[in-house]
Scaffold this active site. Sequence first.
Site, PDB file in Angstrom:
ATOM      1  N   CYS A   1       0.822  -1.212   0.000  1.00 58.85           N
ATOM      2  CA  CYS A   1       0.000   0.000   0.000  1.00 58.85           C
ATOM      3  C   CYS A   1       0.858   1.265   0.000  1.00 58.85           C
ATOM      4  O   CYS A   1       1.656   1.473   0.920  1.00 58.85           O
ATOM      5  CB  CYS A   1      -0.905  -0.012   1.229  1.00 58.85           C
TER       6      CYS A   1
ATOM      7  N   TRP B   1      -7.520  -7.182   4.612  1.00 58.85           N
ATOM      8  CA  TRP B   1      -6.152  -7.385   5.085  1.00 58.85           C
ATOM      9  C   TRP B   1      -6.122  -8.437   6.191  1.00 58.85           C
ATOM     10  O   TRP B   1      -6.914  -8.397   7.125  1.00 58.85           O
ATOM     11  CB  TRP B   1      -5.559  -6.086   5.629  1.00 58.85           C
TER      12      TRP B   1
ATOM     13  N   ARG C   1     -14.510   0.491   4.965  1.00 57.49           N
ATOM     14  CA  ARG C   1     -13.376  -0.374   4.646  1.00 57.49           C
ATOM     15  C   ARG C   1     -12.335  -0.278   5.762  1.00 57.49           C
ATOM     16  O   ARG C   1     -12.072   0.804   6.286  1.00 57.49           O
ATOM     17  CB  ARG C   1     -12.755   0.036   3.310  1.00 57.49           C
TER      18      ARG C   1
ATOM     19  N   THR D   1      -8.924   0.000   6.316  1.00 57.92           N
ATOM     20  CA  THR D   1      -7.753   0.371   5.531  1.00 57.92           C
ATOM     21  C   THR D   1      -6.487   0.422   6.389  1.00 57.92           C
ATOM     22  O   THR D   1      -6.544   0.416   7.621  1.00 57.92           O
ATOM     23  CB  THR D   1      -7.969   1.740   4.873  1.00 57.92           C
ATOM     24  N   VAL D   2      -5.345   0.487   5.721  1.00 57.38           N
ATOM     25  CA  VAL D   2      -4.061   0.801   6.342  1.00 57.38           C
ATOM     26  C   VAL D   2      -3.507   2.046   5.643  1.00 57.38           C
ATOM     27  O   VAL D   2      -3.864   2.309   4.495  1.00 57.38           O
ATOM     28  CB  VAL D   2      -3.070  -0.391   6.205  1.00 57.38           C
TER      29      VAL D   2
ATOM     30  N   GLU E   1      -5.579   8.172   8.572  1.00 51.03           N
ATOM     31  CA  GLU E   1      -5.375   9.001   7.385  1.00 51.03           C
ATOM     32  C   GLU E   1      -3.877   9.236   7.214  1.00 51.03           C
ATOM     33  O   GLU E   1      -3.236   9.912   8.023  1.00 51.03           O
ATOM     34  CB  GLU E   1      -6.116  10.327   7.523  1.00 51.03           C
ATOM     35  N   SER E   2      -3.303   8.687   6.148  1.00 49.80           N
ATOM     36  CA  SER E   2      -1.849   8.729   5.988  1.00 49.80           C
ATOM     37  C   SER E   2      -1.315  10.159   5.880  1.00 49.80           C
ATOM     38  O   SER E   2      -0.200  10.439   6.343  1.00 49.80           O
ATOM     39  CB  SER E   2      -1.425   7.911   4.775  1.00 49.80           C
TER      40      SER E   2
ATOM     41  N   TYR F   1      -5.124   4.534  -9.527  1.00 52.47           N
ATOM     42  CA  TYR F   1      -6.225   3.677  -9.082  1.00 52.47           C
ATOM     43  C   TYR F   1      -7.497   3.967  -9.878  1.00 52.47           C
ATOM     44  O   TYR F   1      -8.263   3.052 -10.201  1.00 52.47           O
ATOM     45  CB  TYR F   1      -6.477   3.869  -7.587  1.00 52.47           C
TER      46      TYR F   1
END
Length: 314
Positions: free
Chosen positions: A63, A96, A129, A131-132, A147-148, A194
């Site tokens: 990711c 995941w 979802r 997420t990572v 949130e990255s 994406y």
Amino acid sequence: MLVNGKWDADWQPVQKKDKDGRFIRQVSSFRNWITPDGEAGPTGEGGFKAEAGRYHLYVAYICPWASRALAVRALKHLEDYISVSVVDPRMSDQGWKFGEYPESTDDPLNQATYMHQIYTKVDPVFTGRATVPVLWDKKRNTIVNNESADILRMLNSAFSNLTDAGPNLYPSELAAEIDELNAEIYSKLNNGVYQAGFASSQQAYEEAYKNVFSTLDKLENQLSDGRQFLFGDKLTETDIRLFVTLVRFDAAYYGLFKCNRNLIQQMSFMYPYMNRIWQLQGIAETVNLDHIKTGYYSIKALNPNKIIPKGPLV
């Protein structure tokens, strides 16, 4: 995905699209911030003080959003401050999953089998979802943030009272320019690949394809004056946000996502730029090409036979 805390049907890469077939990404749900004194950050609530050993990152090497968090952790020398768990690169029917693939790990904190169990531990009726990346607080047993973009900012500055190592990736004199270019790179390139790969109409695909390569061409021209990084000689978070897409491009986006006008290796300035970042201390360890290729080419909707290409090797 989760619906009211219950896993609903098998995992699918596209959960939402617009009327023209454009892929729509989920908005992050947990937006608290680690701060030097534990006061509230730009969003969310307070109570998350920067402390050595208190926090944990859940990531996937496949990711790009998770990898940029790992990259900043490495650049800021926070390995001894923030521990890490790595999920299996192959998406299971429940999203995941921990611990079955080489260089993946189990979940020592919560003993979860699937990432979605981390979410429902915090919110038993969570919908969305799982997420990572996820930034976890070991003391309060909760998710700080998923949130990255937020995680990059807090890792850059939150621990400065404990360690002042590594570059300042968001210098105040460049903040406005960083924010502007971040937004363009995200919408047209980071997420653009994406939108091309998961498009469900020719129109949506061609629109995304155009955005991807117009942005790459613009950035190639920006780098053509010999500068080391996007804003000159200073490495910033924008470089990290771009790097994680570039390093996946030839291995996954070019073929699987149909972003196939050219490889990054064929770009005169972008490819050396990518390699400069790769060679920064700690960055190569955040890139796992085996995980990247295995993960992307295991997406059944795009590659039903799950055949993984042998190249590229670098």
